[in-house]
Design a protein around this motif. Sequence first.
Motif, PDB file in Angstrom:
ATOM      1  N   SER A  94     -12.643  -4.100  14.663  1.00 46.74           N
ATOM      2  CA  SER A  94     -12.374  -3.044  15.804  1.00 46.74           C
ATOM      3  C   SER A  94     -13.392  -3.903  16.735  1.00 46.74           C
ATOM      4  CB  SER A  94     -11.911  -2.174  15.767  1.00 46.74           C
ATOM      5  OG  SER A  94     -12.963  -1.198  15.281  1.00 46.74           O
ATOM      6  N   PHE A  95     -13.041  -2.848  18.461  1.00 47.61           N
ATOM      7  CA  PHE A  95     -14.896  -3.397  19.350  1.00 47.61           C
ATOM      8  C   PHE A  95     -14.863  -2.245  19.144  1.00 47.61           C
ATOM      9  CE2 PHE A  95     -12.858  -6.211  22.996  1.00 47.61           C
ATOM     10  CZ  PHE A  95     -11.859  -6.655  22.466  1.00 47.61           C
ATOM     11  N   GLY A  96     -14.459  -1.184  18.458  1.00 50.50           N
ATOM     12  CA  GLY A  96     -15.663  -0.188  18.138  1.00 50.50           C
ATOM     13  C   GLY A  96     -15.949   1.323  19.151  1.00 50.50           C
ATOM     14  N   THR A  97     -15.062   0.916  19.479  1.00 51.99           N
ATOM     15  CA  THR A  97     -15.962   1.818  21.080  1.00 51.99           C
ATOM     16  C   THR A  97     -14.157   2.189  21.472  1.00 51.99           C
ATOM     17  OG1 THR A  97     -15.646   0.152  22.840  1.00 51.99           O
ATOM     18  CG2 THR A  97     -17.817   1.144  22.250  1.00 51.99           C
ATOM     19  N   GLY A  98     -14.080   3.557  21.742  1.00 56.02           N
ATOM     20  CA  GLY A  98     -12.269   3.880  23.137  1.00 56.02           C
ATOM     21  C   GLY A  98     -11.731   3.977  21.910  1.00 56.02           C
ATOM     22  N   ASN A  99     -10.139   3.717  22.144  1.00 57.86           N
ATOM     23  CA  ASN A  99      -8.832   4.250  21.008  1.00 57.86           C
ATOM     24  C   ASN A  99      -8.134   2.756  20.628  1.00 57.86           C
ATOM     25  OD1 ASN A  99      -8.015   3.825  23.184  1.00 57.86           O
ATOM     26  ND2 ASN A  99      -6.626   4.978  24.010  1.00 57.86           N
ATOM     27  N   THR A 100      -9.370   2.104  20.040  1.00 56.79           N
ATOM     28  CA  THR A 100      -9.285   0.347  19.858  1.00 56.79           C
ATOM     29  C   THR A 100      -8.372   0.620  18.399  1.00 56.79           C
ATOM     30  OG1 THR A 100     -11.159  -0.396  19.355  1.00 56.79           O
ATOM     31  CG2 THR A 100      -9.858  -0.505  21.471  1.00 56.79           C
ATOM     32  N   GLU A 101      -7.418  -0.749  18.147  1.00 54.06           N
ATOM     33  CA  GLU A 101      -7.361  -0.249  16.934  1.00 54.06           C
ATOM     34  C   GLU A 101      -8.124  -1.642  15.940  1.00 54.06           C
ATOM     35  OE1 GLU A 101      -5.497  -0.929  19.505  1.00 54.06           O
ATOM     36  OE2 GLU A 101      -4.025  -2.716  18.691  1.00 54.06           O
ATOM     37  N   ALA A 102      -7.874  -1.307  14.115  1.00 54.42           N
ATOM     38  CA  ALA A 102      -8.751  -2.509  13.549  1.00 54.42           C
ATOM     39  C   ALA A 102      -7.800  -3.181  13.115  1.00 54.42           C
ATOM     40  CB  ALA A 102      -8.607  -1.031  12.404  1.00 54.42           C
ATOM     41  N   PHE A 103      -8.057  -4.016  12.524  1.00 55.76           N
ATOM     42  CA  PHE A 103      -7.661  -5.348  12.675  1.00 55.76           C
ATOM     43  C   PHE A 103      -7.730  -6.499  10.901  1.00 55.76           C
ATOM     44  CE2 PHE A 103      -4.409  -6.312  16.532  1.00 55.76           C
ATOM     45  CZ  PHE A 103      -5.273  -5.960  17.224  1.00 55.76           C
ATOM     46  N   PHE A 104      -7.244  -6.331  10.858  1.00 56.03           N
ATOM     47  CA  PHE A 104      -7.378  -6.814   9.320  1.00 56.03           C
ATOM     48  C   PHE A 104      -7.881  -8.304   8.843  1.00 56.03           C
ATOM     49  CE2 PHE A 104      -8.218  -1.990   6.887  1.00 56.03           C
ATOM     50  CZ  PHE A 104      -7.483  -1.320   8.112  1.00 56.03           C
ATOM     51  N   GLY A 105      -8.189  -8.408   7.711  1.00 56.41           N
ATOM     52  CA  GLY A 105      -8.225  -9.728   6.769  1.00 56.41           C
ATOM     53  C   GLY A 105      -7.634  -9.508   6.532  1.00 56.41           C
ATOM     54  N   GLN A 106      -7.042 -10.559   5.102  1.00 55.72           N
ATOM     55  CA  GLN A 106      -6.413 -10.645   4.030  1.00 55.72           C
ATOM     56  C   GLN A 106      -6.687 -10.105   3.036  1.00 55.72           C
ATOM     57  OE1 GLN A 106      -4.377 -15.602   4.359  1.00 55.72           O
ATOM     58  NE2 GLN A 106      -2.745 -14.196   5.108  1.00 55.72           N
ATOM     59  N   GLY A 107      -8.188 -10.031   2.699  1.00 55.86           N
ATOM     60  CA  GLY A 107      -8.634  -9.051   2.169  1.00 55.86           C
ATOM     61  C   GLY A 107      -8.822 -10.704   0.921  1.00 55.86           C
ATOM     62  N   THR A 108     -10.250 -10.278   0.000  1.00 55.90           N
ATOM     63  CA  THR A 108     -10.973 -10.663  -1.039  1.00 55.90           C
ATOM     64  C   THR A 108     -10.174 -10.142  -2.318  1.00 55.90           C
ATOM     65  OG1 THR A 108     -12.681 -11.894   0.079  1.00 55.90           O
ATOM     66  CG2 THR A 108     -12.657 -11.486  -2.626  1.00 55.90           C
ATOM     67  N   ARG A 109      -9.877 -10.657  -3.217  1.00 54.90           N
ATOM     68  CA  ARG A 109      -9.476  -9.702  -4.741  1.00 54.90           C
ATOM     69  C   ARG A 109     -10.694 -10.501  -5.379  1.00 54.90           C
ATOM     70  NH1 ARG A 109      -5.571  -6.790  -6.105  1.00 54.90           N
ATOM     71  NH2 ARG A 109      -4.119  -7.957  -4.544  1.00 54.90           N
ATOM     72  N   LEU A 110     -11.055  -9.700  -5.971  1.00 55.88           N
ATOM     73  CA  LEU A 110     -11.898  -9.474  -6.936  1.00 55.88           C
ATOM     74  C   LEU A 110     -11.522  -9.175  -8.789  1.00 55.88           C
ATOM     75  CD1 LEU A 110     -14.977  -9.518  -7.761  1.00 55.88           C
ATOM     76  CD2 LEU A 110     -15.050  -7.620  -6.856  1.00 55.88           C
ATOM     77  N   THR A 111     -11.847 -10.270  -9.541  1.00 55.70           N
ATOM     78  CA  THR A 111     -11.351  -9.340 -10.561  1.00 55.70           C
ATOM     79  C   THR A 111     -12.550  -9.400 -11.632  1.00 55.70           C
ATOM     80  OG1 THR A 111      -9.311 -10.382 -10.576  1.00 55.70           O
ATOM     81  CG2 THR A 111     -10.106  -9.888 -12.698  1.00 55.70           C
ATOM     82  N   VAL A 112     -13.172  -8.389 -12.535  1.00 56.82           N
ATOM     83  CA  VAL A 112     -14.418  -8.331 -13.169  1.00 56.82           C
ATOM     84  C   VAL A 112     -13.638  -8.070 -14.651  1.00 56.82           C
ATOM     85  CG1 VAL A 112     -16.172  -7.077 -13.443  1.00 56.82           C
ATOM     86  CG2 VAL A 112     -15.383  -7.054 -11.412  1.00 56.82           C
ATOM     87  N   VAL A 113     -14.566  -9.433 -15.279  1.00 58.75           N
ATOM     88  CA  VAL A 113     -13.790  -9.193 -16.374  1.00 58.75           C
ATOM     89  C   VAL A 113     -14.676  -8.843 -17.160  1.00 58.75           C
ATOM     90  CG1 VAL A 113     -11.835 -10.729 -16.200  1.00 58.75           C
ATOM     91  CG2 VAL A 113     -13.998 -12.175 -16.956  1.00 58.75           C
TER      92      VAL A 113
END
Lengths: 113, 115
Positions: A94-113
């Motif tokens: 996000s811009f990190g200031t004011g009333n701005t929203e956050a935009f998300f990435g698609q994520g990283t799927r971590l699997t620990v075995v």
Amino acid sequence: KAGVTQTPRYLIKTRGQQVTLSCSPISGHRSVSWYQQTPGQGLQFLFEYFSETQRNKGNFPGRFSGRQFSNSRSEMNVSTLELGDSALYLCASSFGTGNTEAFFGQGTRLTVV
Amino acid sequence: AQSVTQLGSHVSVSEGALVLLRCNYSSSVPPYLFWYVQYPNQGLQLLLKYTTGATLVKGINGFEAEFKKSETSFHLTKPSAHMSDAAEYFCAVSDVTSGTYKYIFGTGTRLKVLA
């Protein structure tokens, strides 16, 4: 414009190893936040970086750390992986200031075995 | 401390029926409120946000939400459900007045649309 890019999308690691995840925010955004998503705990805030400084931190052990570079790209690192660290890790910019929203990435799927 | 409660972890509606997903918040300061949608193996996509001003907020894909301060609610609605609306929906609150930009998410509501 390009969205939030997270790499890699999928990762399999062994207990005890460490892992580094990467996030490239939207151009012009100076704030990057990280979240952990698990079926049991839902979406939990890890930390937020703004202009290379950690501005806030969630309730996670010190094994979870992050940093932000001058171009706003961010990395998070998890050391001494545990089975419970298996999750979808989401980055938000996000811009990190004011009333701005956050935009998300698609994520990283971590699997620990 | 801020918190968000989403009533109903699973909601099923028939195609064409009204969608109502409930969200109640707790905040000691005027909140910023958001609804996000998540499709399988995807990140979160912003549906709509409330910051200040008009209490009825219109979002994408025909969704809207009404901020009701007296009820501390921010329920999400859509007049007519479509099969493509099947996903998980998250309500979130953010206290940006403290400069932290930390989102507190609800536990999510999985919407199922029946043909």
